[in-house]
Scaffold this active site. Sequence first.
Site, PDB file in Angstrom:
ATOM      1  CB  CYS A  58      -7.775  33.427   6.554  1.00  0.00           C
ATOM      2  SG  CYS A  58      -9.199  32.499   6.922  1.00  0.00           S
ATOM      3  CB  CYS A 115      -9.031  30.159   4.729  1.00  0.00           C
ATOM      4  SG  CYS A 115     -10.091  31.603   4.774  1.00  0.00           S
ATOM      5  CD1 TRP A 156      -3.285   0.410 -10.846  1.00  0.00           C
ATOM      6  CD2 TRP A 156      -2.437   0.541  -8.536  1.00  0.00           C
ATOM      7  NE1 TRP A 156      -3.136   1.846 -10.497  1.00  0.00           N
ATOM      8  CE2 TRP A 156      -2.592   2.228  -9.384  1.00  0.00           C
ATOM      9  CE3 TRP A 156      -1.744   0.839  -7.394  1.00  0.00           C
ATOM     10  CZ2 TRP A 156      -2.280   3.317  -8.640  1.00  0.00           C
ATOM     11  CZ3 TRP A 156      -1.514   1.938  -6.683  1.00  0.00           C
ATOM     12  CH2 TRP A 156      -1.858   3.245  -7.365  1.00  0.00           C
ATOM     13  CG  HIS A 159      -3.575  -3.654  -4.625  1.00  0.00           C
ATOM     14  ND1 HIS A 159      -3.397  -2.622  -3.557  1.00  0.00           N
ATOM     15  CD2 HIS A 159      -3.864  -2.957  -5.549  1.00  0.00           C
ATOM     16  CE1 HIS A 159      -3.909  -1.570  -3.792  1.00  0.00           C
ATOM     17  NE2 HIS A 159      -4.089  -1.837  -5.353  1.00  0.00           N
ATOM     18  CG  HIS A 190       0.245  12.114 -10.726  1.00  0.00           C
ATOM     19  ND1 HIS A 190       0.006  12.235 -11.740  1.00  0.00           N
ATOM     20  CD2 HIS A 190      -0.026  13.569 -10.411  1.00  0.00           C
ATOM     21  CE1 HIS A 190      -0.531  13.301 -12.298  1.00  0.00           C
ATOM     22  NE2 HIS A 190      -0.493  14.174 -11.294  1.00  0.00           N
ATOM     23  CG  HIS A 239      -5.418   1.361  -6.575  1.00  0.00           C
ATOM     24  ND1 HIS A 239      -5.572   0.213  -6.866  1.00  0.00           N
ATOM     25  CD2 HIS A 239      -5.702   1.858  -7.924  1.00  0.00           C
ATOM     26  CE1 HIS A 239      -5.923  -0.151  -7.878  1.00  0.00           C
ATOM     27  NE2 HIS A 239      -6.066   0.858  -8.622  1.00  0.00           N
ATOM     28  CG  ASN A 289      -9.199   3.962  -8.322  1.00  0.00           C
ATOM     29  OD1 ASN A 289      -8.712   3.635  -9.185  1.00  0.00           O
ATOM     30  ND2 ASN A 289      -9.454   3.027  -7.441  1.00  0.00           N
ATOM     31  CE  LYS A 317      -8.558   4.345 -13.585  1.00  0.00           C
ATOM     32  NZ  LYS A 317      -9.087   4.116 -14.913  1.00  0.00           N
ATOM     33  CD1 TRP A 341     -12.519  -2.138  -6.426  1.00  0.00           C
ATOM     34  CD2 TRP A 341     -11.088  -2.497  -4.945  1.00  0.00           C
ATOM     35  NE1 TRP A 341     -12.381  -3.518  -6.394  1.00  0.00           N
ATOM     36  CE2 TRP A 341     -11.409  -3.613  -5.486  1.00  0.00           C
ATOM     37  CE3 TRP A 341     -10.423  -2.732  -3.720  1.00  0.00           C
ATOM     38  CZ2 TRP A 341     -10.915  -5.026  -5.143  1.00  0.00           C
ATOM     39  CZ3 TRP A 341      -9.688  -3.664  -3.230  1.00  0.00           C
ATOM     40  CH2 TRP A 341     -10.110  -4.704  -3.971  1.00  0.00           C
TER      41      TRP A 341
HETATM   42  P1  FAD Z   1      -6.970  -0.047 -11.980  1.00  0.00           P
HETATM   43  O1  FAD Z   1      -6.950   1.200 -11.009  1.00  0.00           O
HETATM   44  O2  FAD Z   1      -5.756  -0.061 -12.753  1.00  0.00           O
HETATM   45  O3  FAD Z   1      -7.226  -1.178 -10.845  1.00  0.00           O
HETATM   46  C1  FAD Z   1      -6.974  -2.441 -11.234  1.00  0.00           C
HETATM   47  C2  FAD Z   1      -7.951  -3.228 -10.426  1.00  0.00           C
HETATM   48  O4  FAD Z   1      -7.443  -3.076  -9.017  1.00  0.00           O
HETATM   49  C3  FAD Z   1      -9.528  -2.911 -10.379  1.00  0.00           C
HETATM   50  O5  FAD Z   1      -9.774  -3.389 -11.365  1.00  0.00           O
HETATM   51  C4  FAD Z   1      -9.918  -3.312  -9.180  1.00  0.00           C
HETATM   52  O6  FAD Z   1     -10.229  -4.924  -9.014  1.00  0.00           O
HETATM   53  C5  FAD Z   1      -8.632  -3.008  -8.278  1.00  0.00           C
HETATM   54  N1  FAD Z   1      -8.598  -1.806  -7.272  1.00  0.00           N
HETATM   55  C6  FAD Z   1      -9.172  -0.745  -7.773  1.00  0.00           C
HETATM   56  N2  FAD Z   1      -8.755   0.125  -6.856  1.00  0.00           N
HETATM   57  C7  FAD Z   1      -8.291  -0.558  -5.790  1.00  0.00           C
HETATM   58  C8  FAD Z   1      -7.896  -0.120  -4.490  1.00  0.00           C
HETATM   59  N3  FAD Z   1      -8.174   1.175  -4.046  1.00  0.00           N
HETATM   60  N4  FAD Z   1      -7.286  -0.846  -3.691  1.00  0.00           N
HETATM   61  C9  FAD Z   1      -7.109  -2.277  -4.138  1.00  0.00           C
HETATM   62  N5  FAD Z   1      -7.514  -2.679  -5.340  1.00  0.00           N
HETATM   63  C10 FAD Z   1      -8.169  -1.780  -6.139  1.00  0.00           C
HETATM   64  N6  FAD Z   1      -3.035   6.812 -14.886  1.00  0.00           N
HETATM   65  C11 FAD Z   1      -3.261   8.009 -15.165  1.00  0.00           C
HETATM   66  O7  FAD Z   1      -3.571   8.556 -16.185  1.00  0.00           O
HETATM   67  N7  FAD Z   1      -2.575   9.014 -14.316  1.00  0.00           N
HETATM   68  C12 FAD Z   1      -2.107   8.513 -13.270  1.00  0.00           C
HETATM   69  O8  FAD Z   1      -1.134   9.382 -12.748  1.00  0.00           O
HETATM   70  C13 FAD Z   1      -1.550   7.291 -13.059  1.00  0.00           C
HETATM   71  N8  FAD Z   1      -0.640   6.839 -11.887  1.00  0.00           N
HETATM   72  C14 FAD Z   1      -0.621   5.495 -11.842  1.00  0.00           C
HETATM   73  C15 FAD Z   1       0.133   5.280 -10.778  1.00  0.00           C
HETATM   74  C16 FAD Z   1       0.746   3.818 -10.624  1.00  0.00           C
HETATM   75  C17 FAD Z   1       1.590   3.469  -9.709  1.00  0.00           C
HETATM   76  C18 FAD Z   1      -0.100   2.893 -11.514  1.00  0.00           C
HETATM   77  C19 FAD Z   1       0.188   1.325 -11.306  1.00  0.00           C
HETATM   78  C20 FAD Z   1      -0.738   3.239 -12.574  1.00  0.00           C
HETATM   79  C21 FAD Z   1      -1.188   4.673 -12.680  1.00  0.00           C
HETATM   80  N9  FAD Z   1      -2.126   5.113 -13.571  1.00  0.00           N
HETATM   81  C22 FAD Z   1      -2.092   6.514 -13.955  1.00  0.00           C
HETATM   82  C23 FAD Z   1      -2.906   4.032 -14.400  1.00  0.00           C
HETATM   83  C24 FAD Z   1      -4.431   3.867 -13.827  1.00  0.00           C
HETATM   84  O9  FAD Z   1      -3.997   3.801 -12.398  1.00  0.00           O
HETATM   85  C25 FAD Z   1      -5.090   2.661 -13.899  1.00  0.00           C
HETATM   86  O10 FAD Z   1      -3.943   1.441 -13.764  1.00  0.00           O
HETATM   87  C26 FAD Z   1      -5.404   2.401 -15.459  1.00  0.00           C
HETATM   88  O11 FAD Z   1      -6.186   3.476 -16.122  1.00  0.00           O
HETATM   89  C27 FAD Z   1      -6.296   1.191 -15.777  1.00  0.00           C
HETATM   90  O12 FAD Z   1      -7.382   1.537 -14.788  1.00  0.00           O
HETATM   91  P2  FAD Z   1      -8.392   0.067 -14.593  1.00  0.00           P
HETATM   92  O13 FAD Z   1      -9.961   0.634 -14.734  1.00  0.00           O
HETATM   93  O14 FAD Z   1      -7.845  -0.971 -14.993  1.00  0.00           O
HETATM   94  O15 FAD Z   1      -8.126   0.015 -12.749  1.00  0.00           O
END
Ligand code: FAD
Length: 525
Positions: free
Chosen positions: A42, A45, A385, A389, A434, A460, A464, A479, A482
């Site tokens: 549909c 949908c 990350w 950035h 991913h 990112h 999250n 998470k 952000w």
């Molecule tokens: P993180 O997500 O690592 O963020 C680090 C810091 O970046 C934060 O403390 C904040 O200050 C800042 N930040 C947060 N969001 C943003 C944003 N949108 N833009 C800019 N700055 C920001 N884990 C999994 O379990 N499954 C996955 O599929 C997965 N994929 C990933 C892919 C990549 C490329 C990377 C680098 C990591 C991936 N991870 C994945 C790990 C996960 O994303 C986190 O890095 C990890 O869980 C640590 O999280 P954290 O709380 O330290 O914050």
Amino acid sequence: AGGSARLYTEEDPLVILSGGSLKPTITNSSSAWLVQFYSSWCGHCIQYSSTWKALAQDVKDWQEAIAVAVLDCAQEENFDVCKEFSIKFYPTFKYFRAHSLSSDRGAIHRGADREIQSVRQLMINVLQNHTKLDWPQRCPQLEVYSSAELLPLLGQRSDHYTAIIVEEPDSYVGREVILDLLQYSGVQVRRALSSDRPLLDALNIAAFPSIYLLHPNGTHAHLHSEKRLRFFFSSLLRALPGVQRRGGSAAAQMGAPQDKQTSEPWRDFDRSRVYTADLESALHYLLRVELAAHTTLQGEELKVFKDFVTLVAKLYPGGGSVVKLMETLSDWLLSLPLEQIPYQAVLDLVNNKMTISGVFLGAELRWVGCQASRPGLRGYPCSLWTLFHVLTVQHDATPTALDNTGLEAEVAPVLQVMRRYIRTFFGCKECGQHFEQAAAASMDGVTGREQQVLWLWNQHNRVNARLSGSLSDDPLFPKAPWPSPALCPSCHEEKNGVHVWNQGNVLRFLRHHYGAANLSPKYSL
Ligand code: FAD
């Protein structure tokens, strides 16, 4: 679209039901359910699926009270159940109360307005239609509290915060915030009405909606919010010290970081800064641990490694020893005619160069902004990350930095190098897959340096959103979208009751946050 098109996948924050699982799921469930019966052929949908996914994301934290699901009536295995539930048109929304009987076929929602805000309000009405007897187990009280109930709490000590949202009678904000905090411990949210004069007088409230906060120590005050919006209120409450996402994970039980059982002392830091210690530790880990797992570098791996080193050498802000080391490494790699390098040679160079020329890269890992409440969380992926950035923002600030490197011809060189690095070397394979999917879907659409910065930010945030509440979520750093409203109020707006980003302000914020001037050398080696 063909009949086999899948409008929803396991990645979406909702439950995909089928003929076999519908009844067992809704029968005697402790939560209510809102199910969209759709048909994958549909056209409406198909168009509507993005709204439904956004709704599911918007109310993801409500699922213990009311959960969102879909069922595809175009799948042969679902024909019978769709007939049994009298689904004649697509999409049909049905809701099921908590503790439904197996004979319940659900109530149809016939509202014409299917926008997120309306459906969200419908969900609240569905919850409030329960009685004391069948109230969804985990759903908090949604009714209004009176001044007679609330004023005696003033000045009392408690083991949690109490937030009082005072609002107009037709406002849903209070109930939305109550449900947004459902998964969090350490705060209870109550709502009261703007018509409750004694309360307004006692708390000195004149604008609505407002939040008044009773602290555990007995003090109380207005909670200042830059904007009177649901998203701001929920974010502020989630960020209160001691408020944590509940979770089955061991991490949730860990308590304050000071309690953790490692020799590392906690380093106080400012969430509005970026720490060079994290960036250096990222490179340290990457060079000495992640790459070391590859005994030789050749072919595509070698090329990816060279590009990564070049990128960092050219874009790492502030010069200094990291840049010197990366330049040396880059020159060395480019001067080698070899097709294959033993990784040990890279390590030797990194170690020797550092001692000979005083070039220095932290000899140990030292997380600051990427510290975790227990080992195994945050750390390296957080710093990776952060590093990328910083590199996107630096490329935006110094467009010519990559001239004559071979990378300048790429439209989004930082993203492309990151993509290749993640695919080739990043230890978390599933993360890499991913990321590769996301890159394949939309990275080619990036046509400039500003978009490069925003693409990474957006991607990112998608990660999250997917990970929020999962095992890798550190309860002290849950998470969330952000930057938070506290970090950047002007980044957030609301349109038709739905949170939206102001991308212009986000870009401005990212340039500042990840810019060279915001890098803090504190705790650096
Ligand atoms: P993180 O997500 O690592 O963020 C680090 C810091 O970046 C934060 O403390 C904040 O200050 C800042 N930040 C947060 N969001 C943003 C944003 N949108 N833009 C800019 N700055 C920001 N884990 C999994 O379990 N499954 C996955 O599929 C997965 N994929 C990933 C892919 C990549 C490329 C990377 C680098 C990591 C991936 N991870 C994945 C790990 C996960 O994303 C986190 O890095 C990890 O869980 C640590 O999280 P954290 O709380 O330290 O914050």
